[in-house]
Write an enzyme that holds these catalytic residues in place. Structure first.
Site, PDB file in Angstrom:
ATOM      1  N   HIS A   1       5.824   6.297  11.284  1.00 23.05           N
ATOM      2  CA  HIS A   1       4.550   6.599   9.935  1.00 23.05           C
ATOM      3  C   HIS A   1       3.675   7.065   9.579  1.00 23.05           C
ATOM      4  O   HIS A   1       2.565   6.866   9.389  1.00 23.05           O
ATOM      5  CB  HIS A   1       4.085   4.826  10.116  1.00 23.05           C
ATOM      6  CG  HIS A   1       4.039   4.244   8.520  1.00 23.05           C
ATOM      7  ND1 HIS A   1       3.781   4.732   6.954  1.00 23.05           N
ATOM      8  CD2 HIS A   1       2.940   2.529   7.796  1.00 23.05           C
ATOM      9  CE1 HIS A   1       3.527   4.418   6.326  1.00 23.05           C
ATOM     10  NE2 HIS A   1       2.974   3.182   7.066  1.00 23.05           N
TER      11      HIS A   1
ATOM     12  N   ARG B   1      11.650   3.782   3.175  1.00 23.23           N
ATOM     13  CA  ARG B   1      11.123   2.949   3.883  1.00 23.23           C
ATOM     14  C   ARG B   1      12.296   2.232   5.410  1.00 23.23           C
ATOM     15  O   ARG B   1      13.046   1.337   3.733  1.00 23.23           O
ATOM     16  CB  ARG B   1       9.743   2.272   3.950  1.00 23.23           C
ATOM     17  CG  ARG B   1       9.640   0.322   5.078  1.00 23.23           C
ATOM     18  CD  ARG B   1       8.383   0.470   4.617  1.00 23.23           C
ATOM     19  NE  ARG B   1       7.006   1.035   4.649  1.00 23.23           N
ATOM     20  CZ  ARG B   1       6.123   0.285   5.036  1.00 23.23           C
ATOM     21  NH1 ARG B   1       5.406  -1.076   5.027  1.00 23.23           N
ATOM     22  NH2 ARG B   1       4.660   1.452   5.016  1.00 23.23           N
TER      23      ARG B   1
ATOM     24  N   LYS C   1      24.533  -5.287  -1.072  1.00 19.09           N
ATOM     25  CA  LYS C   1      26.445  -5.422  -0.996  1.00 19.09           C
ATOM     26  C   LYS C   1      26.984  -4.383  -0.406  1.00 19.09           C
ATOM     27  O   LYS C   1      28.568  -4.169   0.175  1.00 19.09           O
ATOM     28  CB  LYS C   1      27.053  -4.081  -1.975  1.00 19.09           C
ATOM     29  CG  LYS C   1      26.664  -4.968  -3.250  1.00 19.09           C
ATOM     30  CD  LYS C   1      26.934  -4.040  -4.999  1.00 19.09           C
ATOM     31  CE  LYS C   1      25.861  -3.905  -5.975  1.00 19.09           C
ATOM     32  NZ  LYS C   1      25.587  -3.733  -7.141  1.00 19.09           N
TER      33      LYS C   1
ATOM     34  N   ARG D   1       0.998  -1.617  -0.004  1.00 19.24           N
ATOM     35  CA  ARG D   1      -0.130   0.134  -0.063  1.00 19.24           C
ATOM     36  C   ARG D   1       1.215   1.037   0.133  1.00 19.24           C
ATOM     37  O   ARG D   1       0.808   2.156  -0.456  1.00 19.24           O
ATOM     38  CB  ARG D   1      -0.798   0.194   1.144  1.00 19.24           C
ATOM     39  CG  ARG D   1      -2.789  -0.688   1.247  1.00 19.24           C
ATOM     40  CD  ARG D   1      -2.767  -1.311   2.469  1.00 19.24           C
ATOM     41  NE  ARG D   1      -1.384  -2.772   2.817  1.00 19.24           N
ATOM     42  CZ  ARG D   1      -1.504  -3.525   2.006  1.00 19.24           C
ATOM     43  NH1 ARG D   1      -2.521  -3.791   1.187  1.00 19.24           N
ATOM     44  NH2 ARG D   1      -0.578  -4.993   2.883  1.00 19.24           N
ATOM     45  N   THR D   2       1.665   1.524   0.759  1.00 13.35           N
ATOM     46  CA  THR D   2       2.531   2.514   1.193  1.00 13.35           C
ATOM     47  C   THR D   2       3.532   3.342  -0.010  1.00 13.35           C
ATOM     48  O   THR D   2       3.390   3.492  -1.194  1.00 13.35           O
ATOM     49  CB  THR D   2       3.581   2.200   2.486  1.00 13.35           C
ATOM     50  OG1 THR D   2       2.704   2.473   3.679  1.00 13.35           O
ATOM     51  CG2 THR D   2       4.095   3.521   2.828  1.00 13.35           C
TER      52      THR D   2
END
Length: 306
Positions: free
Chosen positions: A129, A101, A80, A51-52
């Site tokens: 959030h 995120r 890496k 969703r986000t």
């Protein structure tokens, strides 16, 4: 240049302006179809999201811009060993704004400190959030008409739920908000939040049974028990079905109570509730696109007349 790390980064007045812009976007989508022509959004998602991430991408594309980025750490140079600081310095050369995120608390703030473009915290661990909180606030304001004088029940994982923590911090700035926290003992809201509420003399209750407080709620904010936040599977399995909202429980609620959920849901809301007119969680998703469109415009400094 400005970033968004927390809902508290905007004043209440600035949030009102943001929500006015989001509501104008909702009602006049074609007016905003090309305001970000030539602009690029980088979505740097070190943690799974549907969703986000798609909401951010939809928002930028709806504004006429384009999107670059990655959807998990394994497909980025983080695999890496590249640091967040180095990644954002590179991304700053490619894009005009970044949504990040990350599973580690504070990682987007580290990125913001090294970035030459606006950075939006799209969720950092169990911490914040903010764009979900902006979505929640816009949904409440749009459906109720204002952001004051109501009782909200927050149910489920209140210990690890970053959406819950962000929403509480945002709502305490509005008058007449009463909180009821519904959770098992193992997932109760952290002490630092209840200590803050006591200090500010904001009323709250902590209960275990959802049924006993349903008739008093104006909003019920359901959350899932998050498997990814648990250290062992046994605890997750024991608690994941602690609350299931169904038609029987909905009979106890006010006729105008609204159900919110940040999604994804697992089984904490029965699908039979989806057809109840009080179920607002899919409307919430749509409001998430509008508020992210408004946020992108605001952080990029693109002025539009409402």
């Amino acid at each position: 240049m400005r970033h968004l790390m927390s809902p508290l980064d905007f004043t209440v007045e600035e949030l009102d302006n943001l929500f006015d812009l989001a509501n104008d976007i909702e009602n006049n989508m074609s007016k905003y179809a090309h305001v970000c022509d030539g602009k690029k959004l980088a979505t740097c998602f070190y943690e799974p999201s549907t969703r986000t991430r798609l909401s951010f991408e939809s928002a930028m594309l709806s504004l006429g811009g384009s999107v670059i980025g990655f959807s998990d750490a394994g497909s980025s140079s983080a695999s890496k060993g590249e640091s967040v600081s180095d990644t954002i310095r590179v991304i700053s050369c490619f894009a005009d704004i970044c949504a990040m995120r990350h599973p580690k608390e504070g990682a987007p703030m580290v990125a913001a400190s090294k970035s030459s473009i606006p950075v939006i915290n799209a969720g950092d661990g169990g911490h914040q959030h903010p764009t979900q909180t902006l979505t929640d606030l816009l949904t409440i304001r749009s459906l109720k008409g204002n952001l004051r004088d109501f009782t909200i029940g927050l149910c489920g994982d209140l210990k690890f739920g970053r959406t819950v923590h962000s929403l509480i911090h945002a709502l305490i700035r509005y008058p007449g908000i009463r909180f009821i926290f519904i959770s098992p003992e193992e997932l109760k809201v952290p002490d630092y939040i209840t200590d803050m509420l006591k200090e500010k003399h904001i009323p709250y209750e902590e209960v275990i049974r959802l049924e006993e407080i349903m008739p008093r709620l104006d909003f019920l904010y359901m959350t899932r028990v998050q498997r990814e936040r648990f250290f062992n599977e046994e605890d997750y399995v024991r608690l994941k079905d602690f609350y299931i909202l169904n038609k029987e429980k909905m009979k106890l609620a006010k006729q105008d109570m609204l159900i919110l959920h940040p999604l994804p849901r697992v089984n904490e809301i029965s699908v039979e509730v989806d057809d109840d007119p009080r179920a607002a969680y899919f409307k919430q998703v749509q409001y998430g696109v509008y508020v992210r469109m408004a946020l992108i415009l605001t952080l990029l400094g693109i002025k539009t007349k409402i």
